[in-house]
Structure formats: structure tokens, C-alpha cells
Design an enzyme around this catalytic site. Structure first.
Site, mmCIF file in Angstrom:
data_model
loop_
_atom_site.group_PDB
_atom_site.id
_atom_site.type_symbol
_atom_site.label_atom_id
_atom_site.label_comp_id
_atom_site.label_asym_id
_atom_site.label_seq_id
_atom_site.Cartn_x
_atom_site.Cartn_y
_atom_site.Cartn_z
ATOM 1 C CD GLN A 171 30.550 63.392 51.628
ATOM 2 O OE1 GLN A 171 30.732 62.452 52.400
ATOM 3 N NE2 GLN A 171 29.412 63.554 50.978
ATOM 4 C CD GLU A 212 29.666 63.472 45.114
ATOM 5 O OE1 GLU A 212 29.585 64.710 45.216
ATOM 6 O OE2 GLU A 212 28.953 62.684 45.763
ATOM 7 C CG ASP A 227 22.586 62.120 52.214
ATOM 8 O OD1 ASP A 227 21.898 61.122 51.959
ATOM 9 O OD2 ASP A 227 23.780 62.218 51.840
ATOM 10 N NE ARG A 259 24.492 57.669 47.527
ATOM 11 C CZ ARG A 259 24.167 56.928 48.584
ATOM 12 N NH1 ARG A 259 23.037 56.244 48.577
ATOM 13 N NH2 ARG A 259 24.940 56.887 49.663
ATOM 14 C CB SER A 260 30.510 59.290 45.946
ATOM 15 O OG SER A 260 30.233 58.141 46.709
#
Ligand code: PGA
Ligand code: ZN
Length: 401
Positions: free
Chosen positions: A154, A196, A302, A356-357
């Protein structure tokens, strides 16, 4: 002085164009705090519940606001957050939504700081806050749930561990991000950006490793300090529980193979940080990997821990990971986030505060990272909602020194 006199909730835009919850908290003596909830895409299975923004707002207005107004003191974070929990009545904030809860919790903290005339990091961290500043982890290439047709891993992160100050670190990350763009252009690889702000080219993980390593070397030579390499594998998104394997575009790996793969990557790229290298339910595999490489790198949970003290306690018991990602909206309040950090610290786990995204211009996480002496803060490298945090870090460093 900090008696809450009003809590206003509204829908605002997040960086993906979705509605999210913004809260204003007003106090007796004119104190004011405003905060907005972020939102994940590769959310952990055990996170607190985010409700659609309009539903979360309606539920919070009905259940939580009346309990706070005229009753709670914004300067007393534990009281505010306990009232939010009581108003919700569930373990996972599924009534008022963790998005309403976290927006109110953070806005109350800001109102408390406002009344004191102190910056938020000072209010949250107090006089015994350490002198260190968090190193920003910059997401420069990525895929997973944050972009289609890009890498399996990711996030490819850079960590300017040798930077003499926060501003140099921030600019180093942006420079690596820019260098990656130049390399992609040279190679004729078109690329958009993921959620992001990281580049999301249609390349495989092996090429991404080579690309980022190359970009890091170029920028290191330029800035003259060390820039480390890290990953967020977000492995729960790759894991097929029925088959018991991690599904990559070009191969599959069973759990032992996944552990070997990550351990090899740590050695080959001298990774300083590896987040969620294994599935969110597999404490045992996390423990095995930590045993193998935990001396030389941070193995961070996470989706594994979701900022939850019960899940962290289980991890500590089993020796799974050696650091925890802190996302206040995963658990719903600042108090819960602080409790997770405290439990981590007492047990030798590092805390890494994270965006966060889906984000807004809210800068609470920058203050939280400074307040809690986090070694790293995940903010992304570029893009308005990311630069909001990075520029705030620069301002805080300027303020505090
Ligand atoms: P998310 O991703 O905000 O989409 O959950 C960020 C992360 O996994 O760290
Ligand atoms: Zn993650």
C-alpha cells in the site's frame, strides 16, 4: 471557564470528496475549538464504527450534545470523552459514530487549549513533554486500497532519520516525492496519485523498491543526511483467509513465506519501519517476525491494534510488533488514543501518530504527535490536506524552540 456552552456539528468535505463530520466546541469564557474527522479506506476489521456523516451528526445531536452542553468542561478531556462514551453506550461508537465522537473529542481539546491560550500540543503534552520532534513518514509511492492498478504494497514510505530539524525533514520527503516523479517521467511511466498524494504508477512492487531507493539516494546526496525507507504493507487487504495466503499480483505467499519475504526486505533495504506486514488477526505471525527483525526495525500494528488497548495488551502478551499506529478515529476519542500510547510506552512499544487516507485540513495529529513524543508521524508528503499537517509541524517546531 471551560464549561461547554455549545457543540455545533456540520458536514464538510474530505479529501476524497466525501462528507465528513466537523465539530465546533464553544465554552463559557469564549473558548473555541474546531476539528474534523478523517476517514480510512483500508480500514481495520476491529475499528470503531464510522457512520454516514449525516446519520452520525443526527445521532450525536440527539444523544451526545445535550450531555455535554452545560455539563462538561472542555479542559477536562477525560470527562468529555467519558460523556461521549456514555452517550453512545456501545463499545465501538456504533450509535453516534466514531466520526462524530472523534470530531467532538478533538474540538473539545482545542477549546480547552484556546481558553488557556496555549497551543494544542502544549495543552495535551503538558510541561513534561519531551524535547524530540517526530520524524514525518512520507508516502511517496503506493497502491493497495488507495489506488487502482498500482503496487500491491500500500505505501512506500520515506523517513528522513538524519534530518537536523523538522523543516528539513519535511522538505526532504517532498524532494523524494518530486524525484520519484522525475524518474517515472524519464522511464515514460505515466502516473496519477493515490488518495494520500503518493504516486500510483502501474508498476510492480519490485520496481517500486528500486525506484524509491534510487530517488532516496539522489536526495540524500543533495541534502547530506540519511533518509530511511519504510513500508505500510496493509497485509490484511492482501490476505485471503480461506486459502490462508497473501495474494500478490504475480504470486501468492503463505504465512511463513510472507514472514521470510518481509524479513528479507528489511535486510535488503535496511527498512526502518514496517507497518502491518501480516494479517490483522495473526498475532502469532507478527510475534515471529518481531522476534526475527524487531531489534533492527519498527514492526508497527495498524489494522492489528486499531488504537485499541485490549488489542494492544494482547499484542504485548504475545510479543507481536514493537510499535503501534495511533489513529484517534479508529477508537473514537483522544482519551482512548492517549491510553493506547501510555500502555505502549510502559511496555517499550513506540507510538506512531497517523493521518487517514481520507483527510481534511485538520491539524490535530501534528499536535498529538509532538505532545506524546512520537518518534514518527505519518502525514503523507504533499497535497493540501497533508501539507496542512506538515506545515503545522514546522510551525510547532518554530514555536517550541
Ligand atoms: P486508511 O490507510 O486511512 O485508508 O486506513 C492508512 C493506513 O493503512 O495506514
Ligand atoms: Zn496502515
Amino acid at each position: 471557564m471551560t464549561l461547554v456552552t455549545d457543540v455545533r456539528l456540520r458536514r464538510v468535505l474530505d479529501s476524497r470528496g466525501n462528507p465528513t463530520v466537523e465539530a465546533d466546541v464553544l465554552t463559557e469564557s469564549g473558548g473555541f475549538g474546531r476539528a474534523a474527522a478523517p476517514s480510512g479506506a483500508s480500514t481495520g476489521e476491529y475499528e470503531a464504527i464510522e457512520r454516514p456523516a449525516n446519520e452520525a451528526i443526527a445521532a450525536a445531536r440527539e444523544r451526545a450534545v445535550p450531555r455535554l452542553v452545560g455539563e462538561a468542561y472542555a479542559g477536562n478531556q477525560r470527562e468529555v470523552d467519558a460523556l461521549l462514551r456514555a452517550a453512545d453506550g456501545t463499545d465501538d461508537f456504533s450509535e453516534i459514530g466514531a466520526n462524530s465522537a472523534v470530531a467532538i473529542s478533538m474540538a473539545a481539546a482545542k477549546a480547552g487549549a484556546d481558553v488557556l491560550g496555549a497551543p494544542l500540543f502544549q495543552h495535551l503534552g503538558g510541561a513534561f513533554r519531551g524535547e524530540n520532534f517526530p520524524i514525518p513518514l512520507g508516502n511517496v509511492v503506493g497502491g493497495g486500497e488507495h489506488a487502482t492498478d498500482a503496487t500491491d504494497i500500500q505505501e512506500f514510505l520515506v523517513a528522513p532519520v538524519g534530518a537536523p530539524n523538522v523543516a528539513d525533514a519535511v522538505f526532504a520527503n517532498a524532494a523524494v516525492h518530486g524525484e520519484v516523479a522525475d524518474l517515472l517521467e524519464e522511464r515514460g511511466v505515466p502516473s496519477g496519485k493515490g488518495d494520500e498524494g503518493a504516486w500510483a504508477p502501474s508498476i510492480d512492487d519490485a520496481e517500486a523498491f528500486e525506484l524509491v531507493e534510487h530517488a532516496v539516494e539522489t536526495v540524500e546526496a543533495d541534502v547530506g543526511f540519511e533518509i530511511g525507507f519504510g513500508l505500510d504493507v496493509a497485509a490484511a487487504e492482501l490476505y485471503d483467509a480461506d486459502a490462508g495466503v497473501y495474494e500478490y499480483s504475480d504470486t501468492t505467499r503463505d504465512t511463513d513465506e510472507q514472514i521470510d519475504y518481509i524479513a528479507d526486505l528489511v535486510a535488503e533495504y535496511d527498512l526502518v519501519y514496517v507497518e502491518d506486514p501480516l494479517d490483522e488477526n495473526d498475532y502469532e505471525a507478527f510475534a515471529e517476525l518481531t522476534d526475527r527483525v524487531g531489534e533492527r526495525t519498527l514492526i508497527c500494528g495498524d489494522d492489528l491494534f486499531v488504537t485499541n488497548t485490549d488489542r494492544l495488551a494482547e499484542g504485548i502478551e504475545q510479543g507481536a510488533a514493537n510499535s503501534i499506529l495511533i489513529k484517534p478515529n479508529q477508537i473514537g476519542t483522544l482519551t482512548d488514543a492517549f491510553d493506547a500510547i501510555e500502555l505502549a510506552t510502559r511496555n517499550g512499544y513506540e507510538s506512531v501518530v497517523s493521518h487517514r487516507s481520507g483527510e481534511t485540513e485538520d491539524t490535530t495529529i501534528a499536535h498529538l504527535a509532538v505532545a506524546t513524543d512520537a518518534p514518527y508521524v505519518k502525514t503523507g508528503a504533499v497535497g493540501g490536506e497533508r501539507t496542512a499537517k506538515l506545515n503545522e509541524l514546522i510551525r510547532i517546531a518554530d514555536d517550541a524552540t
